[in-house]
Design a protein around this motif. Sequence first.
Motif, PDB file in Angstrom:
ATOM      1  N   HIS A  60       0.708  -1.209   0.083  1.00 50.76           N
ATOM      2  CA  HIS A  60       0.402   0.123   0.134  1.00 50.76           C
ATOM      3  C   HIS A  60       1.042   0.969  -0.197  1.00 50.76           C
ATOM      4  O   HIS A  60       1.604   1.270   0.382  1.00 50.76           O
ATOM      5  CB  HIS A  60      -0.644   0.054   1.755  1.00 50.76           C
ATOM      6  CG  HIS A  60      -1.901  -1.154   1.998  1.00 50.76           C
ATOM      7  ND1 HIS A  60      -2.754  -1.370   1.538  1.00 50.76           N
ATOM      8  CD2 HIS A  60      -0.673  -2.007   2.434  1.00 50.76           C
ATOM      9  CE1 HIS A  60      -3.176  -2.780   1.592  1.00 50.76           C
ATOM     10  NE2 HIS A  60      -2.068  -3.370   2.610  1.00 50.76           N
ATOM     11  N   HIS A  61      -0.356   2.699  -0.118  1.00 49.18           N
ATOM     12  CA  HIS A  61       1.060   3.710  -0.565  1.00 49.18           C
ATOM     13  C   HIS A  61       0.433   4.524   0.729  1.00 49.18           C
ATOM     14  O   HIS A  61      -1.213   4.629   0.344  1.00 49.18           O
ATOM     15  CB  HIS A  61       1.009   4.488  -1.313  1.00 49.18           C
ATOM     16  CG  HIS A  61       2.163   3.383  -2.964  1.00 49.18           C
ATOM     17  ND1 HIS A  61       3.239   3.259  -1.996  1.00 49.18           N
ATOM     18  CD2 HIS A  61       2.144   2.143  -3.284  1.00 49.18           C
ATOM     19  CE1 HIS A  61       3.679   2.021  -2.885  1.00 49.18           C
ATOM     20  NE2 HIS A  61       3.491   1.433  -2.769  1.00 49.18           N
ATOM     21  N   VAL A  62       0.576   5.650   1.248  1.00 53.90           N
ATOM     22  CA  VAL A  62       0.117   6.870   1.653  1.00 53.90           C
ATOM     23  C   VAL A  62       0.498   8.419   1.791  1.00 53.90           C
ATOM     24  O   VAL A  62       1.699   8.235   1.098  1.00 53.90           O
ATOM     25  CB  VAL A  62      -0.323   6.918   2.804  1.00 53.90           C
ATOM     26  CG1 VAL A  62      -0.604   7.807   3.546  1.00 53.90           C
ATOM     27  CG2 VAL A  62      -0.635   5.885   4.110  1.00 53.90           C
ATOM     28  N   ARG A  63       0.386   8.739   0.449  1.00 56.46           N
ATOM     29  CA  ARG A  63       0.406   9.834  -0.610  1.00 56.46           C
ATOM     30  C   ARG A  63      -0.584  10.988  -0.168  1.00 56.46           C
ATOM     31  O   ARG A  63      -1.395  11.223   0.489  1.00 56.46           O
ATOM     32  CB  ARG A  63       0.895   9.826  -1.602  1.00 56.46           C
ATOM     33  CG  ARG A  63       2.047  10.176  -1.879  1.00 56.46           C
ATOM     34  CD  ARG A  63       2.623  10.298  -3.433  1.00 56.46           C
ATOM     35  NE  ARG A  63       3.381   9.624  -3.764  1.00 56.46           N
ATOM     36  CZ  ARG A  63       4.013   8.550  -3.691  1.00 56.46           C
ATOM     37  NH1 ARG A  63       2.650   7.538  -4.121  1.00 56.46           N
ATOM     38  NH2 ARG A  63       4.769   7.677  -4.291  1.00 56.46           N
ATOM     39  N   ALA A  64       0.288  12.175   1.132  1.00 57.72           N
ATOM     40  CA  ALA A  64      -1.062  12.952   1.553  1.00 57.72           C
ATOM     41  C   ALA A  64      -1.114  14.103   1.327  1.00 57.72           C
ATOM     42  O   ALA A  64       0.417  14.756   0.686  1.00 57.72           O
ATOM     43  CB  ALA A  64      -1.094  12.991   2.980  1.00 57.72           C
ATOM     44  N   GLN A  65      -2.016  14.928   0.087  1.00 59.65           N
ATOM     45  CA  GLN A  65      -2.105  15.946   0.127  1.00 59.65           C
ATOM     46  C   GLN A  65      -2.943  16.952   1.048  1.00 59.65           C
ATOM     47  O   GLN A  65      -3.058  17.248   1.392  1.00 59.65           O
ATOM     48  CB  GLN A  65      -2.823  16.024  -1.414  1.00 59.65           C
ATOM     49  CG  GLN A  65      -2.914  15.696  -2.244  1.00 59.65           C
ATOM     50  CD  GLN A  65      -1.096  15.788  -2.928  1.00 59.65           C
ATOM     51  OE1 GLN A  65      -1.265  16.726  -3.477  1.00 59.65           O
ATOM     52  NE2 GLN A  65      -0.665  14.763  -3.240  1.00 59.65           N
ATOM     53  N   GLN A  66      -1.584  18.197   1.038  1.00 59.59           N
ATOM     54  CA  GLN A  66      -1.843  19.099   2.041  1.00 59.59           C
ATOM     55  C   GLN A  66      -3.385  19.877   2.067  1.00 59.59           C
ATOM     56  O   GLN A  66      -3.403  19.999   0.525  1.00 59.59           O
ATOM     57  CB  GLN A  66      -0.806  20.726   2.778  1.00 59.59           C
ATOM     58  CG  GLN A  66      -1.438  21.188   3.340  1.00 59.59           C
ATOM     59  CD  GLN A  66      -0.176  22.480   2.911  1.00 59.59           C
ATOM     60  OE1 GLN A  66       0.505  22.309   2.325  1.00 59.59           O
ATOM     61  NE2 GLN A  66      -0.567  24.284   3.817  1.00 59.59           N
ATOM     62  N   ARG A  76       6.741  22.936  12.726  1.00 54.93           N
ATOM     63  CA  ARG A  76       6.910  23.316  11.144  1.00 54.93           C
ATOM     64  C   ARG A  76       6.578  22.479  10.398  1.00 54.93           C
ATOM     65  O   ARG A  76       5.981  21.071  10.966  1.00 54.93           O
ATOM     66  CB  ARG A  76       8.283  23.222  10.486  1.00 54.93           C
ATOM     67  CG  ARG A  76       9.717  24.209  11.300  1.00 54.93           C
ATOM     68  CD  ARG A  76      10.685  23.724  11.033  1.00 54.93           C
ATOM     69  NE  ARG A  76      11.952  24.396  12.080  1.00 54.93           N
ATOM     70  CZ  ARG A  76      12.397  25.663  11.687  1.00 54.93           C
ATOM     71  NH1 ARG A  76      12.660  25.558  10.086  1.00 54.93           N
ATOM     72  NH2 ARG A  76      12.901  25.687  12.516  1.00 54.93           N
ATOM     73  N   GLU A  77       5.496  22.695   9.109  1.00 53.37           N
ATOM     74  CA  GLU A  77       4.509  22.075   8.545  1.00 53.37           C
ATOM     75  C   GLU A  77       3.663  21.505   8.955  1.00 53.37           C
ATOM     76  O   GLU A  77       3.646  20.876   8.057  1.00 53.37           O
ATOM     77  CB  GLU A  77       5.474  21.552   8.026  1.00 53.37           C
ATOM     78  CG  GLU A  77       6.855  22.145   6.988  1.00 53.37           C
ATOM     79  CD  GLU A  77       6.403  22.328   5.823  1.00 53.37           C
ATOM     80  OE1 GLU A  77       5.472  22.679   4.843  1.00 53.37           O
ATOM     81  OE2 GLU A  77       7.649  23.002   4.613  1.00 53.37           O
ATOM     82  N   TYR A  78       3.408  21.980   9.626  1.00 54.55           N
ATOM     83  CA  TYR A  78       2.369  21.002  10.683  1.00 54.55           C
ATOM     84  C   TYR A  78       0.441  20.794   9.735  1.00 54.55           C
ATOM     85  O   TYR A  78       0.077  19.947  10.049  1.00 54.55           O
ATOM     86  CB  TYR A  78       1.472  22.262  11.696  1.00 54.55           C
ATOM     87  CG  TYR A  78       0.320  21.283  12.267  1.00 54.55           C
ATOM     88  CD1 TYR A  78       0.674  21.051  13.510  1.00 54.55           C
ATOM     89  CD2 TYR A  78      -0.982  22.867  11.588  1.00 54.55           C
ATOM     90  CE1 TYR A  78      -0.840  20.689  14.351  1.00 54.55           C
ATOM     91  CE2 TYR A  78      -2.242  22.206  12.249  1.00 54.55           C
ATOM     92  CZ  TYR A  78      -2.106  20.874  13.150  1.00 54.55           C
ATOM     93  OH  TYR A  78      -3.494  20.233  14.122  1.00 54.55           O
ATOM     94  N   ALA A  79       0.236  21.288   8.542  1.00 57.96           N
ATOM     95  CA  ALA A  79      -0.778  21.021   7.704  1.00 57.96           C
ATOM     96  C   ALA A  79      -0.005  20.086   7.267  1.00 57.96           C
ATOM     97  O   ALA A  79      -1.770  18.837   7.400  1.00 57.96           O
ATOM     98  CB  ALA A  79      -1.464  22.279   6.802  1.00 57.96           C
ATOM     99  N   HIS A  80       1.093  19.628   7.127  1.00 59.61           N
ATOM    100  CA  HIS A  80       1.497  18.647   5.691  1.00 59.61           C
ATOM    101  C   HIS A  80       1.358  16.900   7.046  1.00 59.61           C
ATOM    102  O   HIS A  80       0.562  16.295   6.792  1.00 59.61           O
ATOM    103  CB  HIS A  80       2.666  18.319   5.413  1.00 59.61           C
ATOM    104  CG  HIS A  80       2.742  19.432   4.194  1.00 59.61           C
ATOM    105  ND1 HIS A  80       2.615  19.122   3.155  1.00 59.61           N
ATOM    106  CD2 HIS A  80       3.002  21.000   4.112  1.00 59.61           C
ATOM    107  CE1 HIS A  80       2.177  19.994   2.104  1.00 59.61           C
ATOM    108  NE2 HIS A  80       2.925  21.350   2.684  1.00 59.61           N
ATOM    109  N   VAL A  81       1.772  17.440   7.585  1.00 62.79           N
ATOM    110  CA  VAL A  81       2.052  16.739   8.686  1.00 62.79           C
ATOM    111  C   VAL A  81       0.241  16.284   9.840  1.00 62.79           C
ATOM    112  O   VAL A  81       0.534  15.008   9.855  1.00 62.79           O
ATOM    113  CB  VAL A  81       2.700  17.528  10.253  1.00 62.79           C
ATOM    114  CG1 VAL A  81       2.738  16.120  10.892  1.00 62.79           C
ATOM    115  CG2 VAL A  81       3.714  17.503  10.458  1.00 62.79           C
ATOM    116  N   ALA A  82      -0.615  17.264   9.874  1.00 60.73           N
ATOM    117  CA  ALA A  82      -1.712  17.218  10.331  1.00 60.73           C
ATOM    118  C   ALA A  82      -2.897  16.092   9.342  1.00 60.73           C
ATOM    119  O   ALA A  82      -2.511  14.626   9.361  1.00 60.73           O
ATOM    120  CB  ALA A  82      -2.680  17.540  10.549  1.00 60.73           C
ATOM    121  N   CYS A  83      -2.496  16.217   7.795  1.00 57.32           N
ATOM    122  CA  CYS A  83      -2.851  15.328   6.764  1.00 57.32           C
ATOM    123  C   CYS A  83      -2.363  14.520   6.315  1.00 57.32           C
ATOM    124  O   CYS A  83      -3.206  13.532   6.145  1.00 57.32           O
ATOM    125  CB  CYS A  83      -3.363  17.044   5.737  1.00 57.32           C
ATOM    126  SG  CYS A  83      -3.754  16.189   4.058  1.00 57.32           S
TER     127      CYS A  83
END
Length: 328
Positions: A60-66, A76-83
């Motif tokens: 499987h893969h998980v590739r998240a979009q902000q 730092r980069e909070y929104a990316h990490v959360a998403c």
Amino acid sequence: MCTWKGETKIGVVGVPFDKGQPRIGVANGPNAIRKAGLVDKLRNILNSRSKHQGGRLREHHVRAQQRNRKKVPNMREYAHVACCNCELSKKVEQIIREGQICLTLGGDHSIGIGTVDGHIKAKNKDVCILWIDAHADLNTNKTSTTGNVHGMPMALLASELADYWPYLPGMDWQQPVVSIRNVAYIGLRSVDSYERLVIDKLGITAFGMGEVEDYGISTVVNMALEKIDPERERSIHVSFDIDALDALEAPSTGTCVRGGLTLREGVHAMEMVHRTGRLGALDLVEVNPSIGTEQDVKRTIEAAIHVIQAAFGHSRKGLSPGNPTLPV
Ligand SMILES: NC(=[NH2+])NCCC[C@H](N)C(=O)O
Ligand SMILES: [Mn+2]
Ligand SMILES: [Mn+2]
């Protein structure tokens, strides 16, 4: 509970995520590890098991979009990490609910937020955690001197630290539900002063390199498991930061610290976890193929693969061929 009696299913999730720390390259960790033949090696282990046991492996893969631009001070980069972690948690939960042992390839260690969260949701909290790392990853946004979220996952997960966080927008899916009583560290040797304070105040089970030296890795792993799961009934989550290993064994990582575990110690610890029959999830994080020479990268990836293989039952004494008859 995951046991090695009967068919074993493994779900491998690659998470090419690097926003929890500043160095480029760590997002290529999963690919580099796969390219070095991880999946075939795991299939070999499964094939060596007898006919009625056997096993299956899925990728499987998980590739998240902000999806938002929310900010939190000193993260730092909070929104990316959360998403990314939101997606990852769902994926890990689904994999474990389907009866697979979940192997997550990072990416930086901020992805431990999602993997542990997903494991806990799938197992109704009956999880204990071995955090094998040079670092405690126990900073809040108030204590971190770097603002890098890969130094914070344990603090986000621990229920005892819930009151030390501000409201985190976009993280409502994540509740700090892990009791620190069910967490043990192995391999610590670079602990920030507020992290030390928290470890002491909360009495967190923590075996630094000094204890590995004093007792040996085998006793340390036994003591850790006894502390975090005295009834021996919980699903075990191992979050293995490759920087737990000595810089000589695993140089290609962003925050390497000398004086760490040998590969033998890392492998032995994983063999012991395998023998419990209760491994529910393993994270292997912080392999950065952009750091060091070609040799360094090769060595680091090989070390990561040895650690993973040991956790899934590879034996240094040799595996049987699966088919028990000798060819004539
Ligand atoms: N997952 C890691 N390699 N973490 C390193 C953390 C380093 C330092 N304690 C920080 O908070 O920034
Ligand atoms: Mn670390
Ligand atoms: Mn870490």
